[in-house]
Design an enzyme around this catalytic site. Structure first.
Site, PDB file in Angstrom:
ATOM      1  N   HIS A 112      -5.199  -0.037  -9.928  1.00 22.45           N
ATOM      2  CA  HIS A 112      -4.864  -0.516 -11.279  1.00 22.45           C
ATOM      3  C   HIS A 112      -6.078  -1.157 -11.970  1.00 22.45           C
ATOM      4  O   HIS A 112      -6.333  -0.905 -13.150  1.00 22.45           O
ATOM      5  CB  HIS A 112      -3.730  -1.555 -11.215  1.00 22.45           C
ATOM      6  CG  HIS A 112      -2.417  -0.976 -10.801  1.00 22.45           C
ATOM      7  ND1 HIS A 112      -1.286  -1.732 -10.626  1.00 22.45           N
ATOM      8  CD2 HIS A 112      -2.037   0.306 -10.515  1.00 22.45           C
ATOM      9  CE1 HIS A 112      -0.268  -0.954 -10.256  1.00 22.45           C
ATOM     10  NE2 HIS A 112      -0.707   0.281 -10.178  1.00 22.45           N
TER      11      HIS A 112
ATOM     12  N   LYS B  29       3.118  -2.509 -12.566  1.00 24.03           N
ATOM     13  CA  LYS B  29       3.131  -3.752 -11.811  1.00 24.03           C
ATOM     14  C   LYS B  29       2.819  -3.469 -10.355  1.00 24.03           C
ATOM     15  O   LYS B  29       3.115  -2.361  -9.900  1.00 24.03           O
ATOM     16  CB  LYS B  29       4.463  -4.476 -11.933  1.00 24.03           C
ATOM     17  CG  LYS B  29       5.732  -3.649 -11.878  1.00 24.03           C
ATOM     18  CD  LYS B  29       6.030  -2.752 -10.732  1.00 24.03           C
ATOM     19  CE  LYS B  29       6.126  -3.303  -9.337  1.00 24.03           C
ATOM     20  NZ  LYS B  29       6.499  -2.285  -8.314  1.00 24.03           N
TER      21      LYS B  29
HETATM   22  N1  NAP Z   1       8.181  -0.387 -13.059  1.00 24.40           N
HETATM   23  C1  NAP Z   1       8.885   0.281 -12.181  1.00 24.40           C
HETATM   24  O1  NAP Z   1      10.107   0.437 -12.288  1.00 24.40           O
HETATM   25  C2  NAP Z   1       8.183   0.907 -11.016  1.00 24.40           C
HETATM   26  C3  NAP Z   1       8.907   1.703 -10.134  1.00 24.40           C
HETATM   27  C4  NAP Z   1       8.212   2.358  -9.118  1.00 24.40           C
HETATM   28  C5  NAP Z   1       6.852   2.174  -9.000  1.00 24.40           C
HETATM   29  N2  NAP Z   1       6.182   1.357  -9.839  1.00 24.40           N
HETATM   30  C6  NAP Z   1       4.727   1.186  -9.714  1.00 24.40           C
HETATM   31  O2  NAP Z   1       4.136   2.388 -10.164  1.00 24.40           O
HETATM   32  C7  NAP Z   1       3.002   2.713  -9.374  1.00 24.40           C
HETATM   33  C8  NAP Z   1       3.212   4.095  -8.784  1.00 24.40           C
HETATM   34  O3  NAP Z   1       4.367   4.087  -7.966  1.00 24.40           O
HETATM   35  P1  NAP Z   1       5.143   5.463  -7.595  1.00 24.40           P
HETATM   36  O4  NAP Z   1       6.201   5.135  -6.619  1.00 24.40           O
HETATM   37  O5  NAP Z   1       5.545   6.161  -8.827  1.00 24.40           O
HETATM   38  O6  NAP Z   1       3.969   6.220  -6.841  1.00 24.40           O
HETATM   39  P2  NAP Z   1       3.833   7.728  -6.362  1.00 24.40           P
HETATM   40  O7  NAP Z   1       5.002   8.548  -6.777  1.00 24.40           O
HETATM   41  O8  NAP Z   1       3.439   7.713  -4.930  1.00 24.40           O
HETATM   42  O9  NAP Z   1       2.605   8.217  -7.250  1.00 24.40           O
HETATM   43  C9  NAP Z   1       1.343   7.638  -7.200  1.00 24.40           C
HETATM   44  C10 NAP Z   1       0.380   8.637  -7.840  1.00 24.40           C
HETATM   45  O10 NAP Z   1      -0.920   8.077  -7.811  1.00 24.40           O
HETATM   46  C11 NAP Z   1      -1.864   9.120  -7.671  1.00 24.40           C
HETATM   47  N3  NAP Z   1      -2.813   8.715  -6.633  1.00 24.40           N
HETATM   48  C12 NAP Z   1      -4.135   8.460  -6.832  1.00 24.40           C
HETATM   49  N4  NAP Z   1      -4.732   8.101  -5.693  1.00 24.40           N
HETATM   50  C13 NAP Z   1      -3.786   8.127  -4.732  1.00 24.40           C
HETATM   51  C14 NAP Z   1      -3.808   7.872  -3.327  1.00 24.40           C
HETATM   52  N5  NAP Z   1      -4.927   7.507  -2.684  1.00 24.40           N
HETATM   53  N6  NAP Z   1      -2.664   8.007  -2.650  1.00 24.40           N
HETATM   54  C15 NAP Z   1      -1.521   8.368  -3.273  1.00 24.40           C
HETATM   55  N7  NAP Z   1      -1.430   8.622  -4.607  1.00 24.40           N
HETATM   56  C16 NAP Z   1      -2.569   8.510  -5.326  1.00 24.40           C
HETATM   57  C17 NAP Z   1      -1.116  10.391  -7.297  1.00 24.40           C
HETATM   58  O11 NAP Z   1      -1.131  11.220  -8.433  1.00 24.40           O
HETATM   59  P3  NAP Z   1      -2.115  12.474  -8.614  1.00 24.40           P
HETATM   60  O12 NAP Z   1      -2.286  13.062  -7.238  1.00 24.40           O
HETATM   61  O13 NAP Z   1      -1.366  13.316  -9.543  1.00 24.40           O
HETATM   62  O14 NAP Z   1      -3.401  11.989  -9.159  1.00 24.40           O
HETATM   63  C18 NAP Z   1       0.305   9.950  -7.080  1.00 24.40           C
HETATM   64  O15 NAP Z   1       1.247  10.868  -7.582  1.00 24.40           O
HETATM   65  C19 NAP Z   1       2.865   1.569  -8.362  1.00 24.40           C
HETATM   66  O16 NAP Z   1       1.955   0.615  -8.850  1.00 24.40           O
HETATM   67  C20 NAP Z   1       4.254   0.947  -8.309  1.00 24.40           C
HETATM   68  O17 NAP Z   1       4.221  -0.444  -8.015  1.00 24.40           O
HETATM   69  C21 NAP Z   1       6.843   0.745 -10.850  1.00 24.40           C
END
Ligand code: NAP
Length: 333
Positions: A80, A98
């Site tokens: 972030h 967050k």
């Molecule tokens: N506000 C809310 O309601 C809420 C809910 C869930 C999560 N979040 C937050 O949103 C963020 C993402 O969460 P998520 O659950 O959506 O994550 P996720 O589905 O695992 O996605 C993370 C994305 O980050 C990218 N990425 C870049 N470097 C990475 C690495 N080393 N390992 C894995 N992924 C990497 C990937 O996209 P590419 O491969 O396409 O680049 C991946 O699709 C977190 O900060 C979490 O705290 C917020």
């Protein structure tokens, strides 16, 4: 700015797909124009699926797109800071997931970067935009429960996939970072001030992240807040404020979806009232507030300096959990 705010999305994250992109697309005067992934094919497929006109095979390429006004950062927690600073330097407004950063110092650096570059920066803590939180805060502040002396917040759910980003220490996973951050935020928000001391204990996952965390926050005047967060328990997301006259409860405090919700105020088991709150998309309300700030230059209701205070408490909680639950002073944020 009279035209639409043109958004670029950093990553193909689940939260972007399931909640925030639909919210931006539903918010009047906002459009999603591009998405970037580490993988060009993944970006293209994601763009097709979500009706996004352009896709990029690198995050840098999206930041170079001059036809983008605002970036939504949905990357693992450890990324972030760097991508917010890079987006601000590229002149883009930033809505970042967050927790905003790894610690309070990073939050302040991000705030400085946004101020220097003249862009809006906000942490995507959507729960605070839900009218049930506003209604509950009004009730507590207007004395509906008497003198509030104690609070409890819980946010737990269960992860079964060991590859989940929340279970990776190098991506700054952990239950406190992922869902406990909501609890700490709610306790601070309802207390209306910062905790002075904290204490925590954790159950550590083999990967080195906290699978569960329980903690206490002490505010001045003896007000206390306790929470538990977990990546290994059934779904539970509650908030409770205990006052001298009544108890206020929010049974679905953070992620109620678009269902109708309830704020309960009870003098005892028999007497009290339920406040019915019509269902709403809290993500859309967050996007609309952010867009208003971008258009008018208004300061976001919850800016990066406020995020720094949340992180100061979280840092202190981790310090306590790593030092046999010692009581730890929370530094000024
Ligand atoms: N506000 C809310 O309601 C809420 C809910 C869930 C999560 N979040 C937050 O949103 C963020 C993402 O969460 P998520 O659950 O959506 O994550 P996720 O589905 O695992 O996605 C993370 C994305 O980050 C990218 N990425 C870049 N470097 C990475 C690495 N080393 N390992 C894995 N992924 C990497 C990937 O996209 P590419 O491969 O396409 O680049 C991946 O699709 C977190 O900060 C979490 O705290 C917020």
């Amino acid at each position: 700015m009279t035209k639409s705010i043109r958004w670029g999305i950093l990553s193909t994250a689940n939260i972007a797909r399931a909640a925030v992109i639909p919210a931006i697309q539903a918010a009047a005067g906002n459009e999603v124009v591009a998405v970037a992934s580490r993988d060009a094919e993944r970006a293209a497929a994601f763009a097709t699926r979500l009706d996004i006109p352009r896709s990029y095979g690198s995050y840098e390429a999206l930041l170079d797109d001059a036809e983008i006004d605002a970036i939504y950062i949905a990357l693992p927690n450890s990324l972030h800071f760097a991508w917010t600073v890079a987006a601000a330097a590229a002149g883009k407004h930033v809505l970042c997931e967050k927790p905003l950063a790894l610690d309070a110092a990073q939050c302040h650096e991000m705030a400085d970067a946004a101020e220097e570059c003249g862009v809006t920066l906000m942490e995507a803590f959507m729960y605070r935009f839900h009218p049930q939180i506003t209604a509950a805060l009004d009730l507590v502040r207007n004395g509906a429960i008497g003198d509030m002396q104690h609070m409890h917040a819980a946010f737990t759910f269960r992860i079964t996939n060991p590859a989940n980003i929340r279970l990776q220490a190098d991506l700054a996973g952990g239950s406190l970072m992922d869902v406990g951050c909501y609890c700490v935020n709610a306790l601070r928000t309802f207390a209306g001030r910062e905790p002075v001391e904290v204490q925590a204990s954790a159950r550590w996952h083999a990967n080195g992240v906290d699978e569960r965390m329980t903690g206490t926050l002490w505010f001045d005047d003896g007000v206390t807040g306790q929470f538990d967060s977990a990546l290994s328990l059934a779904r539970r997301e509650t908030f409770l404020a205990a006052g001298t006259d009544a108890t206020l409860e929010i049974p679905r405090a953070y992620l109620p979806g678009t269902d109708d919700t309830t704020v309960r105020v009870r003098q005892n088991y028999r007497d009290g009232r339920d406040l019915a709150i019509p269902g709403v998309d809290e993500y859309r309300l967050m996007v609309e507030h952010f867009a208003h700030c971008v258009r008018t230059g208004a300061t976001p209701r919850y800016g990066p300096r406020e995020a720094a205070c949340n992180m100061a408490a979280i840092e202190a909680l981790y310090r306590s959990a790593r030092t046999q639950s010692s009581r730890v002073a929370v530094p000024t944020c």
